[in-house]
Scaffold this motif. Structure first.
Motif, PDB file in Angstrom:
ATOM      1  N   ARG A  21      36.899  82.358  60.003  1.00 10.79           N
ATOM      2  CA  ARG A  21      36.411  83.495  60.810  1.00 10.79           C
ATOM      3  C   ARG A  21      34.925  83.334  61.118  1.00 10.79           C
ATOM      4  O   ARG A  21      34.481  83.610  62.233  1.00 10.79           O
ATOM      5  N   GLU A  22      34.151  82.902  60.135  1.00 12.14           N
ATOM      6  CA  GLU A  22      32.709  82.703  60.345  1.00 12.14           C
ATOM      7  C   GLU A  22      32.477  81.590  61.368  1.00 12.14           C
ATOM      8  O   GLU A  22      31.607  81.708  62.239  1.00 12.14           O
ATOM      9  N   LEU A  27      31.094  80.004  66.834  1.00 11.70           N
ATOM     10  CA  LEU A  27      31.527  79.382  68.092  1.00 11.70           C
ATOM     11  C   LEU A  27      31.319  80.348  69.255  1.00 11.70           C
ATOM     12  O   LEU A  27      30.780  79.975  70.300  1.00 11.70           O
ATOM     13  N   GLY A  28      31.707  81.599  69.079  1.00 11.81           N
ATOM     14  CA  GLY A  28      31.514  82.605  70.125  1.00 11.81           C
ATOM     15  C   GLY A  28      30.042  82.834  70.416  1.00 11.81           C
ATOM     16  O   GLY A  28      29.644  82.974  71.579  1.00 11.81           O
ATOM     17  N   HIS A  29      29.227  82.857  69.363  1.00 11.20           N
ATOM     18  CA  HIS A  29      27.787  83.041  69.535  1.00 11.20           C
ATOM     19  C   HIS A  29      27.191  81.884  70.351  1.00 11.20           C
ATOM     20  O   HIS A  29      26.412  82.111  71.288  1.00 11.20           O
ATOM     21  N   CYS A  30      27.575  80.666  70.003  1.00  6.93           N
ATOM     22  CA  CYS A  30      27.072  79.496  70.730  1.00  6.93           C
ATOM     23  C   CYS A  30      27.525  79.516  72.188  1.00  6.93           C
ATOM     24  O   CYS A  30      26.758  79.135  73.082  1.00  6.93           O
ATOM     25  N   TRP A 103      34.663  74.700  63.724  1.00  6.52           N
ATOM     26  CA  TRP A 103      35.761  75.655  63.717  1.00  6.52           C
ATOM     27  C   TRP A 103      37.101  74.932  63.619  1.00  6.52           C
ATOM     28  O   TRP A 103      37.975  75.345  62.856  1.00  6.52           O
ATOM     29  N   GLN A 104      37.281  73.854  64.388  1.00  4.18           N
ATOM     30  CA  GLN A 104      38.552  73.120  64.364  1.00  4.18           C
ATOM     31  C   GLN A 104      38.845  72.571  62.967  1.00  4.18           C
ATOM     32  O   GLN A 104      39.985  72.636  62.503  1.00  4.18           O
ATOM     33  N   ALA A 108      41.953  73.812  60.778  1.00  6.25           N
ATOM     34  CA  ALA A 108      42.942  72.843  60.300  1.00  6.25           C
ATOM     35  C   ALA A 108      43.109  72.950  58.780  1.00  6.25           C
ATOM     36  O   ALA A 108      44.227  72.890  58.263  1.00  6.25           O
ATOM     37  N   ARG A 109      42.014  73.131  58.056  1.00  5.05           N
ATOM     38  CA  ARG A 109      42.088  73.277  56.600  1.00  5.05           C
ATOM     39  C   ARG A 109      42.873  74.537  56.241  1.00  5.05           C
ATOM     40  O   ARG A 109      43.735  74.512  55.350  1.00  5.05           O
ATOM     41  N   LEU A 110      42.569  75.618  56.934  1.00 11.58           N
ATOM     42  CA  LEU A 110      43.268  76.872  56.677  1.00 11.58           C
ATOM     43  C   LEU A 110      44.771  76.714  56.936  1.00 11.58           C
ATOM     44  O   LEU A 110      45.602  77.142  56.125  1.00 11.58           O
TER      45      LEU A 110
END
Length: 149
Positions: A21-22, A27-30, A103-104, A108-110
């Protein structure tokens, strides 16, 4: 046994969800910063176009040497600002790509952890089904043996 393995992973999954989520928020901020930088670059480029159009209009009527020098100086400053803003756009684009990769990786880990937990739960369910079937078979055999005697 297997259900407890899934339960032990719950805090790890929760941490991975929080990290994902962070990373998505970053990503959205960037993306927002890149959009702002692109808008500013577009505004500078439009302003340059308008200013150049002014040169054409004024030039037809004749201009003084002082006006021409001011025009060239300002146009040079504007070109410098456009170059700087273009580099800013490139920098923000690079940051966006890094944030996307981050993020990817976290996503993927999640997903990997979620699949592992699901596998543990499926194994636990199968083990429980086998145990129940064994108990039913034993009960059926006892009943069958009891009816014969």
């Amino acid at each position: 046994m297997t259900k407890s393995r899934a339960a032990r992973l719950a805090p790890v999954v929760e941490m991975a969800e929080k990290a994902e989520r962070e990373a998505a928020r970053q990503l959205g901020h960037c993306q927002g910063l890149l959009s702002q930088a692109e808008v500013k670059l577009g505004e500078l480029e439009r302003y340059r176009g308008d200013y150049q159009q002014q040169w054409i209009t004024e030039g037809r009527q004749g201009v003084s040497g002082q006006w021409l020098m001011n025009y060239q100086r300002f146009l040079s400053q504007l070109e410098t600002a456009i170059g700087q803003q273009s580099r800013s756009v490139d920098w923000h684009r690079t940051n966006l790509e890094k944030a996307r990769e981050q993020w990817q990786q976290r996503y993927a880990r999640l997903e990997g952890l979620r699949k592992l937990v699901q596998r543990y739960l499926d194994e636990a369910r199968r083990a429980e089904d086998k145990r129940e079937q064994r108990l039913l078979d034993e009960l059926a055999q006892r009943l069958a043996n009891g009816e014969r005697h």
